[in-house]
Design an enzyme around this catalytic site. Sequence first.
Site, PDB file in Angstrom:
ATOM      1  N   PHE A  75     131.530-149.335  46.669  1.00 45.46           N
ATOM      2  CA  PHE A  75     131.806-149.462  48.102  1.00 45.46           C
ATOM      3  C   PHE A  75     132.154-150.929  48.378  1.00 45.46           C
ATOM      4  CE2 PHE A  75     131.307-149.154  52.622  1.00 45.46           C
ATOM      5  CZ  PHE A  75     131.333-147.803  52.936  1.00 45.46           C
TER       6      PHE A  75
ATOM      7  N   THR B 217     127.771-148.791  63.390  1.00 43.04           N
ATOM      8  CA  THR B 217     126.598-147.917  63.466  1.00 43.04           C
ATOM      9  C   THR B 217     125.392-148.566  62.802  1.00 43.04           C
ATOM     10  OG1 THR B 217     126.932-146.867  61.327  1.00 43.04           O
ATOM     11  CG2 THR B 217     128.172-145.960  63.177  1.00 43.04           C
TER      12      THR B 217
ATOM     13  N   HIS C  64     124.029-147.502  60.230  1.00 42.11           N
ATOM     14  CA  HIS C  64     124.049-147.180  58.798  1.00 42.11           C
ATOM     15  C   HIS C  64     123.802-148.423  57.958  1.00 42.11           C
ATOM     16  CE1 HIS C  64     124.897-144.208  55.744  1.00 42.11           C
ATOM     17  NE2 HIS C  64     125.723-145.027  55.132  1.00 42.11           N
TER      18      HIS C  64
END
Length: 164
Positions: free
Chosen positions: A29, A93, A95
């Site tokens: 990622f 967000t 997250h």
Amino acid sequence: MSTNFRAASSVAGDVDGSGVRVGIVCGRFNDHITTRLLEGAGNALAVHGVAEADVTVVWVPGAYEIPMAAKSLIANGHVDAVVCLGAVIRGETSHYDFVAGECARGIQDVQLSTGVPVVFGVLTTENLEQALARSSEEDNKGEESVKTALEMVNLLRKLSAGRS
Ligand code: INI
């Protein structure tokens, strides 16, 4: 480091990488950042004398998966230290907070439960610009993390040999 403090003994590890087996767990990622961290780590491994044959690189989907892979590398007896590389960049967000927090907690859990140094070379930044700055040639978290790993391996070796 300059101080007037005196102790009966003082111990610290050095960054000599000869004979040290290093695992690197790298998150895919944000790989435009993590590949830069890996590059920095590779440079530091070479500079400090870690043999190419003593390095294992493991890729995982993201920072959240890093602790599990680090634990498995250690359990299978391949490494003296693990360097964890990832990039968690704050989004819109919450997250971010879960991923960054659980990654950090998991890494600390693995190193304390196994006794093997596991280094937090995971960038947690507000934005892409900060992540680029901390993965540059001048300032690279991957490079810094390899040095931390070597210092901790050599420190633990000294302490376990009773040279404290
Ligand atoms: N993983 C990262 O490594 N960095 C991030 O910034 C990120 N964000 O923002 O979501 C991220 N998410 C994926 C996560 O690590 C797991 O791979 C996924 O949740 C599956 O468990």
